[in-house]
Every structure is written in structure tokens, then in C-alpha cells.
Scaffold this active site. Structure first.
Site, PDB file in Angstrom:
ATOM      1  N   HIS A   1      50.518  44.128  35.824  1.00 27.12           N
ATOM      2  CA  HIS A   1      49.067  43.966  35.719  1.00 27.12           C
ATOM      3  C   HIS A   1      48.803  42.937  34.635  1.00 27.12           C
ATOM      4  CE1 HIS A   1      44.828  44.816  35.181  1.00 27.12           C
ATOM      5  NE2 HIS A   1      44.852  45.683  36.178  1.00 27.12           N
TER       6      HIS A   1
ATOM      7  N   ARG B   1      37.223  41.773  34.119  1.00 25.97           N
ATOM      8  CA  ARG B   1      37.068  40.381  34.595  1.00 25.97           C
ATOM      9  C   ARG B   1      36.061  40.313  35.747  1.00 25.97           C
ATOM     10  NH1 ARG B   1      42.582  39.179  36.256  1.00 25.97           N
ATOM     11  NH2 ARG B   1      43.087  41.320  35.705  1.00 25.97           N
TER      12      ARG B   1
HETATM   13  O1  MEZ Z   1      44.244  49.104  41.895  1.00 26.60           O
HETATM   14  C1  MEZ Z   1      44.491  49.066  40.688  1.00 26.60           C
HETATM   15  O2  MEZ Z   1      45.624  48.895  40.256  1.00 26.60           O
HETATM   16  C2  MEZ Z   1      43.374  49.171  39.722  1.00 26.60           C
HETATM   17  C3  MEZ Z   1      42.097  49.662  40.251  1.00 26.60           C
HETATM   18  C4  MEZ Z   1      43.569  48.778  38.462  1.00 26.60           C
HETATM   19  C5  MEZ Z   1      42.517  48.291  37.563  1.00 26.60           C
HETATM   20  O3  MEZ Z   1      42.644  47.156  37.091  1.00 26.60           O
HETATM   21  O4  MEZ Z   1      41.560  48.991  37.286  1.00 26.60           O
END
Ligand code: MEZ
Length: 532
Positions: free
Chosen positions: A318, A338
Site C-alpha cells: 500500500h 488521497r
Molecule cells: O481495499 C483496500 O485495501 C482499502 C480500502 C484500503 C484503504 O486504503 O483504505
């Protein structure tokens, strides 16, 4: 609250804020993305991967840490287990108490099957609980499942299994309805219209959310439903080995009480693996946004009985994990930050990318900014870039942060950072296992009968990169399908003699391949013991 060493860079970020808000960064071309990924995405670091020497994916490469546990010894010897006198007998055995396992349990119960959930922690201790920003569904007039498909297929590098992705997007609107009917409180305007936002790689605003604790709200509701139905949940009990019957079909699991280490046998007509992800494997030394039990257990259980993996070499980092303060290092900063307008800014206060590129591209771009370009901020515990959260209030008006992402505000406020007034420092964190066990559209594994999989342990739904909000969706859509399929299938199943012969066979393969290892798996819990 930032100390003196951050002030120079902070001043540059603040001075450039107005200009940066107005800036519309270009999207990258396909070629730029490809080159960026090849140079900076962790999935492309060849020396971090190892070829599997045994098992159904022999010859394929997976992260070294995963290869080690896929090719490790069992925690048990078959002869020590009494398969004749099972401790539990059920129609559908569900391994894992997160969103996928709970959805499966509800639907298998609807199908009239006798269901049982086993979970090594407690129901709800799962990545579902940790998901923040929302769940995608094309249910607005300007959108369609076909458009959702195109976004997700492209975002996943055109590698998704089309039939699975098609099920995902076509069942999405109904999944939202199902959750709403169960009691999930999605954000709505005064007239009851669902509030939806963009995520990285979406061409329409289709992210439905419960502020920035969408997963917790969904999990709360599913857990209540499971408990209200009196579906048995055996908690603090891990599945440590699957059991097959003499015909090679999944027929239960060996269970271990996490506290006493007592071993038990659960016999079942069908088994659903819903064990979730692998963030706590800390591939390539990355921190993680995952819950404490995310150790790839389902992949190990399935692999040892011969179930195939698909895309196990692809992980999702992420883009915005917390880089500072250290106490919450690696925790998730939702992509919704974002979506609401905050941009990523380097040490000099410069916007260096479009804030809503797909996740793999965004993560690689941040890594490049901090490494090759030397534009990262030294956090004292590594590098990071600024995510300029005060932009959200400037764009959406005062109060937007408290009304849309209150959990983000609280997480940083604990450490004296007010995200309404100060930007935050972020760096990629290990978030999601794109790959997993290979399934058919009914969620049964492609090569082990009566073994079903749902949720993050599945591979192929999202291809080689998942879009935001498609994971909360997939646990509901495929959790439900797995429950319906397993619940229906068990009506035709007569379980043959139980066996654990696969353990010896696998052990023989380890020996034959010359794999010298002392590791045992599944891992179950991460080991954070400090060593010299
Ligand atoms: O789907 C995801 O991983 C999610 C909703 C994460 C996020 O950034 O909130």
C-alpha cells in the site's frame, strides 16, 4: 508537533500548498508505468524470490519467505492423530473468522448446512477489520459492472481470471444491498443516496464507505449475524493440517488449541479456507498494515494437500503506510485521504505524481522518490514523503476530515499531529496478497475436491494488482459464493476414510528435493522475539 529537523521541509510544503492544490499532475503512460515498476516495485526484485522445488507450483518463483513456509515440515506427525474419533463433525468447516469466513458461514447456514467456524484468534480478528477506505460497487446511474470490470482488469495488468472478476463486479451492487440489509451503516446524504468517492485507478466514483472504518463496520455487522444465528465459532483454535478422505477429497482439519496446544480433529463434508493474508510474513522486511494473524496459513494448508497457487509472486505494498511516528510505523493511511484531495509531496514541497495512480505504480513512485531521486524525508526511522492532509480541508471545507476520515485524525492526534493542520509522513507498507489458491467460479479449488477458498487466500480475482475497495468486495461476493457452494455440495458428499497420508508424501518430497530446513508451518503467529 514535528521536531526541529522536519521544519525546513514542512515550511516548503506549506509554502507550496496553494499552488499544489491547483496543480493537475499528469497521469503516467503505460510505458512509464512499466519502467517504473520494473525498476522500483518490490515484486520485481529478482533476488527476493525463490523457485519452489516441490508441490503443485514446482518451478515457479515466490517470495523467499513464502517458499520457506510452503516447503516446511508439518507441525504434526500423522501417526499421532486419532482420525477414527473426531472431536467435531460438521457439514461445512470454515477456517478463518474474518469477513470471508463469516459471509460463507451465513450463506452455508442459509443453505441448511451444519456449519462451524474455527479461528486461531477471535471472530473479527482479521484484515477485514483493518480495511478503512471503502468497498467498490457500480450502482450509480453513470456507472456499470462493465466499467468496473475494465478498471479492475487494467489495474491488475490484464491478468485477472475473467470469470472471477466478472462475478466480482456483477455481484457488487447486490453485495452492498445485502450488507445494508444486515445493518451496515454506509455513508449517505440526507436523501439517503450513498456517498461514493474515487480510488486509485477508478474511472467512476464507486467507493462506498462507512467513514474510514468501513471494514470494522462491515465486520461488526457480519459478526453479529453469525453470533445471532448461533453458528458455532471455535476461537483460539488454529487449523494446522487439512485432512483428506481416502478418495483425495477435503474432509476436515487437524486443529490446535492455541493456548494448551491440545490437538483435535474436525471431520467435515466440505472445507472452506478463509484464512486471509500474509502481511505478518514481512516480505522483504516491509512493515505491514495487516492484523496480527496474517501469516499465509491457508496457502500452506492448501499447498500441502496439492492445491495450486496462482500469482503467489505478487504482493501489494500500500503506497501510504505510516512512516512517522515510529509507534504506528506501517499502519494504514487510507487511500481515501488521497480520494479527498491530499497530494503526495516530496522533501522540497514538490508534487511528484498523480495521487490516484494504481497502488503498485504509486508505491513504486514513492520508492523512486526516496531512493533514486533522493527526495525523501529522513524520519529518523527510514525515509518517507509527505501526504499533504491539510489540502483536504482547503478543498472540501472545514470539518471534512472529522466527518469523512475521523479515524485517521485520531490515529495521528494520539501522537500530537493534527492532520487538519499538518501533513503526515508515509512510505509503502505490505498490505495485500494478490495471489493465492486457484479456484473455479464456485470457489472450489481447481484441483482438490470439496476444498473451497474465499477472501484474501484466493489468487486470480484481481490479477497482479488489486484496486482499492475490491477486497472488502471480494470477501463478501466470494465468501457468499463459497458458503452457498459448499453448503449445497455437502448434501451429495459421503466422506470416506480419513487420512493424513499427504503429510508423509510431502515429507518424502522435501527429502528427495534435498531441502534442508528446520522450519515448520503454518506459521500461525509472527515471531517478534528480539534476538542478538
Ligand atoms: O481495499 C483496500 O485495501 C482499502 C480500502 C484500503 C484503504 O486504503 O483504505
Amino acid at each position: 508537533m514535528y521536531s526541529e529537523k522536519f521544519q525546513k521541509s514542512l515550511a516548503l510544503v506549506e509554502a507550496a500548498r496553494e499552488k499544489n492544490i491547483a496543480l493537475e499532475p499528469d497521469r503516467m503512460t503505460a510505458k512509464q508505468k512499466e519502467d517504473l515498476l520494473a525498476a522500483f516495485h518490490p515484486d520485481y526484485k529478482k533476488d527476493e524470490f525463490q523457485e519452489l522445488k516441490i508441490g503443485p507450483n514446482k518451478g515457479e518463483k515466490v517470495p523467499t519467505e513464502l517458499a520457506e513456509i510452503l516447503q516446511a515440515h508439518s507441525r504434526i506427525s500423522a501417526s499421532s492423530i486419532d482420525l477414527e474419533n473426531p472431536d467435531y463433525e460438521t457439514d461445512v468447516l470454515i477456517i478463518g473468522g474474518g469477513g470471508a469466513g463469516s459471509s460463507a458461514a451465513i450463506e452455508a447456514d442459509n443453505a441448511g448446512a451444519k456449519v462451524m467456524i474455527v479461528t486461531k484468534l477471535r471472530i473479527g480478528d482479521a484484515n477485514t477489520m483493518m480495511a478503512e477506505g471503502g468497498i467498490q460497487a457500480a450502482d450509480k446511474p453513470n456507472d456499470s459492472p462493465a466499467t468496473h470490470f475494465v478498471d479492475a482488469f487494467g489495474g491488475g495488468h490484464f491478468a485477472a481470471k475473467r470469470e472471477l472478476l466478472s462475478q466480482l463486479v456483477c455481484n457488487a451492487p447486490e453485495a452492498i444491498q445485502w450488507l445494508s440489509n444486515l445493518g451496515v451503516e454506509f455513508d449517505k446524504t440526507e436523501d439517503g443516496t450513498m456517498v461514493t468517492t474515487h480510488g486509485g485507478g477508478t474511472s467512476r466514483k464507486r467507493m462506498h464507505a462507512a467513514k474510514d472504518y468501513s471494514g470494522a463496520e462491515i465486520m461488526r455487522t457480519l459478526r453479529d449475524e453469525v453470533l445471532n444465528r448461533n453458528i458455532p465459532v471455535i476461537d483460539f483454535t488454529a487449523a494446522i493440517e487439512l485432512i483428506l478422505d481416502e478418495n483425495g477429497r477435503a474432509a476436515g482439519a487437524v486443529l490446535m488449541n492455541m493456548e494448551t496446544k491440545e490437538l483435535m480433529v474436525a471431520k467435515a463434508k466440505t472445507v472452506i479456507i478463509a484464512t486471509g493474508g500474509a502481511g505478518r510474513m514481512h516480505y522483504q522486511g516491509f512493515p505491514t498494515s495487516n492484523h496480527y494473524g496474517a501469516t499465509a496459513d491457508g496457502l500452506v494448508l492448501g499447498y500441502r494437500v496439492g492445491a495450486k497457487l496462482l500469482y503467489a509472486e505478487t504482493l501489494q505494498y500500500h503506497p501510504t503506510g505510516v512512516a512517522f511516528p515510529e509507534q504506528i510505523f506501517g499502519a494504514l493511511v487510507t487511500e481515501k485521504v488521497r480520494s479527498l484531495g491530499a497530494k503526495l509531496v516530496n522533501v522540497n514541497g514538490e508534487v511528484f505524481m498523480h495521487p490516484l495512480e494504481t497502488r503498485d505504480v504509486s508505491a513504486a513512485s514513492i520508492i523512486r522518490e526516496c531512493s533514486e531521486r533522493g527526495n525523501g524525508v529522513d524520519t529518523g526511522n527510514g525515509l518517507g514523503v509527505w501526504l499533504d492532509t491539510p489540502m483536504i480541508e482547503e478543498i472540501g471545507g472545514e470539518g471534512t476530515i472529522m466527518s469523512r476520515i475521523p479515524a485517521m485524525w485520531r490515529m495521528f492526534a494520539k501522537y500530537g499531529i493534527d492532520i487538519r493542520k499538518e501533513p503526515i509522513l508515509v512510505y509503502p507498507t505490505l498490505h495485500y496478497q494478490n495471489g493465492g489458491l486457484d479456484i473455479n467460479p464456485d470457489c472450489m479449488t481447481t484441483n482438490v475436491e470439496n476444498l473451497f477458498v474465499a477472501g484474501e487466500a484466493v489468487g486470480g480475482i484481481h490479477g497482479k494488482n488489486r484496486l482499492m475497495g475490491n477486497s472488502l468486495l471480494d470477501i463478501i461476493v466470494f465468501g457468499r459464493i463459497a458458503g452457498q457452494s459448499a453448503g449445497a455440495k455437502c448434501k451429495d458428499v459421503t466422506v470416506g476414510k480419513l487420512t493424513l497420508d499427504h503429510i508423509e508424501k510431502f515429507e518424502a518430497e522435501i527429502g528427495k528435493a534435498g531441502i534442508d530446513t528446520e522450519k515448520v508451518s503454518p506459521v500461525l503467529l509472527p515471531d517478534y522475539t528480539r534476538r542478538k
